[in-house]
Design a protein around this motif. Structure first.
Motif, PDB file in Angstrom:
ATOM      1  N   TYR A 102      53.671  41.762  42.795  1.00 52.20           N
ATOM      2  CA  TYR A 102      54.344  43.055  42.968  1.00 52.20           C
ATOM      3  C   TYR A 102      55.713  42.712  43.535  1.00 52.20           C
ATOM      4  O   TYR A 102      55.805  42.320  44.700  1.00 52.20           O
ATOM      5  CB  TYR A 102      53.599  43.960  43.947  1.00 52.20           C
ATOM      6  N   SER A 156      55.998  39.774  45.997  1.00 55.39           N
ATOM      7  CA  SER A 156      54.751  39.402  46.667  1.00 55.39           C
ATOM      8  C   SER A 156      53.705  38.953  45.639  1.00 55.39           C
ATOM      9  O   SER A 156      53.372  39.657  44.689  1.00 55.39           O
ATOM     10  CB  SER A 156      54.302  40.544  47.588  1.00 55.39           C
ATOM     11  N   ASN A 189      36.724  41.987  49.172  1.00 58.22           N
ATOM     12  CA  ASN A 189      37.123  42.872  50.268  1.00 58.22           C
ATOM     13  C   ASN A 189      38.359  43.677  49.923  1.00 58.22           C
ATOM     14  O   ASN A 189      39.029  43.420  48.927  1.00 58.22           O
ATOM     15  CB  ASN A 189      37.389  42.043  51.530  1.00 58.22           C
ATOM     16  N   ASN A 190      38.663  44.600  50.820  1.00 61.76           N
ATOM     17  CA  ASN A 190      39.899  45.379  50.706  1.00 61.76           C
ATOM     18  C   ASN A 190      41.094  44.458  50.540  1.00 61.76           C
ATOM     19  O   ASN A 190      41.243  43.500  51.293  1.00 61.76           O
ATOM     20  CB  ASN A 190      40.140  46.190  51.979  1.00 61.76           C
ATOM     21  N   GLY A 191      41.911  44.760  49.563  1.00 60.39           N
ATOM     22  CA  GLY A 191      43.148  43.996  49.410  1.00 60.39           C
ATOM     23  C   GLY A 191      42.973  42.636  48.770  1.00 60.39           C
ATOM     24  O   GLY A 191      43.915  41.845  48.712  1.00 60.39           O
ATOM     25  N   ALA A 192      41.779  42.338  48.252  1.00 55.73           N
ATOM     26  CA  ALA A 192      41.542  41.019  47.664  1.00 55.73           C
ATOM     27  C   ALA A 192      42.272  40.853  46.326  1.00 55.73           C
ATOM     28  O   ALA A 192      42.578  39.731  45.919  1.00 55.73           O
ATOM     29  CB  ALA A 192      40.041  40.797  47.466  1.00 55.73           C
ATOM     30  N   GLY A 193      42.529  41.969  45.649  1.00 54.33           N
ATOM     31  CA  GLY A 193      43.225  41.884  44.358  1.00 54.33           C
ATOM     32  C   GLY A 193      42.407  42.404  43.189  1.00 54.33           C
ATOM     33  O   GLY A 193      42.736  42.137  42.029  1.00 54.33           O
ATOM     34  N   LYS A 194      41.380  43.193  43.465  1.00 57.73           N
ATOM     35  CA  LYS A 194      40.522  43.708  42.389  1.00 57.73           C
ATOM     36  C   LYS A 194      41.292  44.683  41.499  1.00 57.73           C
ATOM     37  O   LYS A 194      41.304  44.551  40.277  1.00 57.73           O
ATOM     38  CB  LYS A 194      39.290  44.412  42.996  1.00 57.73           C
ATOM     39  N   THR A 195      41.909  45.672  42.145  1.00 55.41           N
ATOM     40  CA  THR A 195      42.682  46.648  41.375  1.00 55.41           C
ATOM     41  C   THR A 195      43.804  45.959  40.614  1.00 55.41           C
ATOM     42  O   THR A 195      44.074  46.271  39.446  1.00 55.41           O
ATOM     43  CB  THR A 195      43.245  47.730  42.322  1.00 55.41           C
ATOM     44  N   THR A 196      44.441  45.015  41.262  1.00 54.40           N
ATOM     45  CA  THR A 196      45.546  44.302  40.616  1.00 54.40           C
ATOM     46  C   THR A 196      45.058  43.559  39.374  1.00 54.40           C
ATOM     47  O   THR A 196      45.767  43.505  38.356  1.00 54.40           O
ATOM     48  CB  THR A 196      46.203  43.330  41.612  1.00 54.40           C
ATOM     49  N   GLU A 232      41.271  53.519  39.998  1.00 55.61           N
ATOM     50  CA  GLU A 232      40.971  53.804  41.399  1.00 55.61           C
ATOM     51  C   GLU A 232      41.531  55.205  41.712  1.00 55.61           C
ATOM     52  O   GLU A 232      42.583  55.589  41.203  1.00 55.61           O
ATOM     53  CB  GLU A 232      41.723  52.755  42.238  1.00 55.61           C
ATOM     54  N   GLU A 291      36.122  50.985  41.202  1.00 55.19           N
ATOM     55  CA  GLU A 291      35.430  51.674  42.301  1.00 55.19           C
ATOM     56  C   GLU A 291      34.985  53.089  41.940  1.00 55.19           C
ATOM     57  O   GLU A 291      35.384  54.058  42.579  1.00 55.19           O
ATOM     58  CB  GLU A 291      36.328  51.714  43.545  1.00 55.19           C
ATOM     59  N   GLN A 348      33.349  47.972  45.824  1.00 50.68           N
ATOM     60  CA  GLN A 348      33.271  47.512  47.214  1.00 50.68           C
ATOM     61  C   GLN A 348      31.805  47.453  47.610  1.00 50.68           C
ATOM     62  O   GLN A 348      31.385  46.627  48.409  1.00 50.68           O
ATOM     63  CB  GLN A 348      33.956  48.527  48.138  1.00 50.68           C
TER      64      GLN A 348
HETATM   65  N1  LIG Z   1      52.298  48.443  44.524  1.00 55.22           N
HETATM   66  C1  LIG Z   1      52.147  47.393  45.356  1.00 55.22           C
HETATM   67  N2  LIG Z   1      53.222  46.780  45.888  1.00 55.22           N
HETATM   68  C2  LIG Z   1      53.089  45.723  46.707  1.00 55.22           C
HETATM   69  N3  LIG Z   1      51.905  45.200  47.059  1.00 55.22           N
HETATM   70  C3  LIG Z   1      50.799  45.762  46.562  1.00 55.22           C
HETATM   71  C4  LIG Z   1      50.858  46.889  45.695  1.00 55.22           C
HETATM   72  N4  LIG Z   1      49.603  47.237  45.360  1.00 55.22           N
HETATM   73  C5  LIG Z   1      48.805  46.365  45.998  1.00 55.22           C
HETATM   74  N5  LIG Z   1      49.511  45.473  46.715  1.00 55.22           N
HETATM   75  C6  LIG Z   1      48.976  44.385  47.511  1.00 55.22           C
HETATM   76  O1  LIG Z   1      48.272  43.522  46.669  1.00 55.22           O
HETATM   77  C7  LIG Z   1      47.091  43.057  47.283  1.00 55.22           C
HETATM   78  C8  LIG Z   1      45.910  43.367  46.387  1.00 55.22           C
HETATM   79  O2  LIG Z   1      45.774  44.772  46.278  1.00 55.22           O
HETATM   80  P1  LIG Z   1      44.661  45.450  45.378  1.00 55.22           P
HETATM   81  O3  LIG Z   1      44.943  46.898  45.370  1.00 55.22           O
HETATM   82  O4  LIG Z   1      44.579  44.740  44.085  1.00 55.22           O
HETATM   83  O5  LIG Z   1      43.348  45.145  46.222  1.00 55.22           O
HETATM   84  P2  LIG Z   1      41.861  45.680  45.997  1.00 55.22           P
HETATM   85  O6  LIG Z   1      41.014  44.482  45.951  1.00 55.22           O
HETATM   86  O7  LIG Z   1      41.802  46.591  44.848  1.00 55.22           O
HETATM   87  O8  LIG Z   1      41.622  46.468  47.351  1.00 55.22           O
HETATM   88  P3  LIG Z   1      40.778  47.818  47.636  1.00 55.22           P
HETATM   89  O9  LIG Z   1      39.353  47.405  47.735  1.00 55.22           O
HETATM   90  O10 LIG Z   1      41.297  48.289  48.943  1.00 55.22           O
HETATM   91  O11 LIG Z   1      41.037  48.760  46.522  1.00 55.22           O
HETATM   92  C9  LIG Z   1      47.036  43.733  48.641  1.00 55.22           C
HETATM   93  O12 LIG Z   1      47.515  42.819  49.576  1.00 55.22           O
HETATM   94  C10 LIG Z   1      47.973  44.888  48.512  1.00 55.22           C
HETATM   95  O13 LIG Z   1      48.580  45.181  49.743  1.00 55.22           O
END
Ligand SMILES: Nc1ncnc2c1ncn2[C@@H]1O[C@H](COP(=O)(O)OP(=O)(O)OP(=O)(O)O)[C@@H](O)[C@H]1O
Ligand SMILES: [Mg+2]
Lengths: 293, 234
Positions: free
Chosen positions: B16, B19, B40-47, B88, B159, B191
């Protein structure tokens, strides 16, 4: 003392100006609602409509031909603007789009000066509508009556189209969440181009319609874009219904002001904007979320 | 066709801005499989799902759908090829009615809007504004919307049970199972690891943008160490 007839007349003329303004701002507010673009070149598209119109009429074409061809030509200009200058900037801070569209407005102004010169053009209303007509015992030019009727029908059609048709639903969804609409299988960049081009067509149409009533000069875009933005701020930024209602309000206000306090017309429009911003900062129809109407 | 997995993610790196979020991430989903991606939260699943869908394209690596590279494609092209994302937070269009949400999605492709058999709860509420639906109903609508339009071969579910009451979680799981029975390939992000592992044939565990574990669903579910160290479960 102002007589009854004069008031009726001011009302009808105000409505006619209002519905034409509605045509002008409909596209501007859609572009803002969908693409978050503050298009400062919108007044320039209106101006091009007037210049293309006057040129077609002078070249021996009929007004009716100009009424069709000029807006389409403006639509092509709008399409090129979107594809080549705005498309690369979506998702950036609004300042980029403000600067680009302001730059485009100056480019159009200078180009118009090059092609048509700096003096005002004389845009004649069509000869068939040169006569007058009586409405409620008051006399108007047939041309003004035509503009009122034509723009009312067109604005109503756009309104209904946005609320009732599939395209309207697509646009509402796109205004809410363009990324999701793309992920559903719609090419949102094409939707944007289409909306921008249609917005340009409507601005061009307003330019042809108001051309015969106002001075056609290379700097006319400036007051028009200011007025258009005052209207969409009054209605609620990006809110379609609000923009239409605000257009009618501003049209009527202008009509009455021209009758009662002619030198304060513009001042009153911006005073209305200031009052609305103070009382309802999101505009008359605005919501905190900026949901398009 | 069966020569290729439906989905093969090969060593992607996704950012992103500056980052760096996904690191050399690879995973595969075979035809008809339900594969879970847990972490876990923020692991990168949505990404990961956003990368596959073309919403946040990877800067390196390849993504193959039925053997064809899709990592350079726009989301709308990827959708038309047969990948569908149920995002999500659902992201339904709240001011449109249920029917309008479904019809809009259907209009992007050739399939009918005939999803109401599968989602009777939506059938009763076709003219209700989607924003006024309950959380569970909104989730059903989001899934329904993901199934109409261009034919869906691979469903990406992010999710789907988030924030739902246990009974509704149960309903959503049943829908997921029914979709699997109908031959739709699913990549499921959850999750709720236990639920995900129950539904899935296989699972990947993701931690700070890297796949750290891959196994059959049962295997992971019964490996207390995995559950604790990677998922912080119990
Ligand atoms: N639009 C964005 N800009 C910058 N960083 C982002 C953005 N979206 C997500 N991130 C960062 O990327 C990392 C992965 O986020 P992601 O949403 O993929 O996690 P996740 O596994 O889906 O978490 P959750 O279980 O909370 O949904 C996190 O550190 C988050 O802060
Ligand atoms: Mg997530």
């Amino acid at each position: 003392m102002v007589g009854f007839e004069a008031l009726v007349r001011a009302t009808i003329l105000g409505l006619q100006f209002g519905t034409t303004l509605a045509l002008l701002v409909a596209g501007l507010t859609l572009v803002f609602g969908l693409m978050d673009v503050i298009n400062l070149a919108h007044g320039s598209l209106y101006m091009l409509g007037a210049y293309f119109g006057v040129t077609l009429v002078d070249a021996g074409g009929s007004f009716w031909l100009a009424l069709v061809v000029a807006p389409v030509a403006v639509g092509v200009v709008g399409l090129l603007m979107e594809v080549f200058t705005l498309r690369p900037l979506y998702g950036r801070e609004p300042l980029y789009q403000i600067l680009v569209t302001l730059g485009l407005a100056f480019v159009v102004e200078e180009s118009v000066k090059e092609v048509w010169g700096t003096s005002a053009q004389n845009f004649a209303a069509p000869a068939v509508l040169a006569g007058s007509i009586d409405i409620a015992g008051v006399t108007y030019s047939q041309y003004q009556a035509f503009v009122l009727l034509f723009t009312t029908v067109l604005v109503a059609a756009i309104w209904v189209g946005l609320e009732r048709t599939n395209v309207g639903v697509l646009l509402q969804a796109t205004a809410h969440d363009p990324e999701m609409v793309d992920a559903l299988g719609f090419d949102v960049s094409r939707v944007f181009t289409g909306v921008f081009a249609v917005s340009a067509v409507l601005a061009g149409l307003a330019g042809v319609l108001l051309g015969p009533a106002r001075a056609v000069t290379p700097s006319m875009w400036f007051n028009v874009v200011l007025l258009a933005f005052a209207i969409i701020v009054i209605g609620g930024l990006g809110n379609f219904r609000g923009a239409i209602v605000a257009s009618l309000l501003v049209g009527l206000l202008t009509g009455y002001a021209a009758l009662l306090v002619p030198s304060y017309t513009e001042l009153l429009v911006f005073a209305l904007m200031a009052v609305v911003l103070l009382v309802r900062p999101a505009g008359i129809f605005g919501t905190a979320t900026g949901d398009p109407g | 066709m069966s020569a290729h997995p439906v989905l093969a993610v090969e060593g992607i790196d996704t950012y992103y801005g500056r980052s760096h979020v996904l690191f050399d991430l690879s995973l595969e989903v075979g035809a008809g499989e339900t594969v879970a991606l847990i972490g876990n939260n923020g692991a990168g699943k949505t990404t990961t799902l956003r990368s596959i869908m073309g919403l946040t394209p990877p800067e390196r690596g390849r993504i193959l759908f039925r053997g064809e590279e899709i990592q350079g494609c726009k989301p709308n092209e990827i959708r038309r090829r047969g990948v569908s994302l149920v995002p999500e937070d659902r992201r339904i269009f709240p001011s449109l009615t249920v029917a309008e949400n479904v019809e809009l999605a259907a209009a992007a492709g050739s399939t009918t809007t005939d999803v109401y058999d599968r989602f009777p709860v939506l059938d009763d509420r076709r003219d209700q504004r989607a924003g006024t639906l309950s959380g569970g109903e909104q989730q059903m609508l989001a899934i329904a919307r993901g199934l109409v339009g261009p034919p869906t071969e691979l469903l990406l579910l992010d999710e789907p049970t988030e924030g739902l009451a246990p009974q509704i979680v149960e309903d959503v799981s049943e829908v997921v199972e029914a979709l699997t029975d109908d031959g739709i390939t699913i990549l499921l992000v959850e999750q709720n690891a236990e639920l995900a592992l129950e539904l899935a044939d296989r699972a990947y565990v993701i931690e700070t943008g890297r796949i750290v574990h891959e196994a059959g669903g049962d295997e992971l579910l019964h490996d207390p160490e995995v559950l604790e160290t990677h998922l912080g479960v119990r």
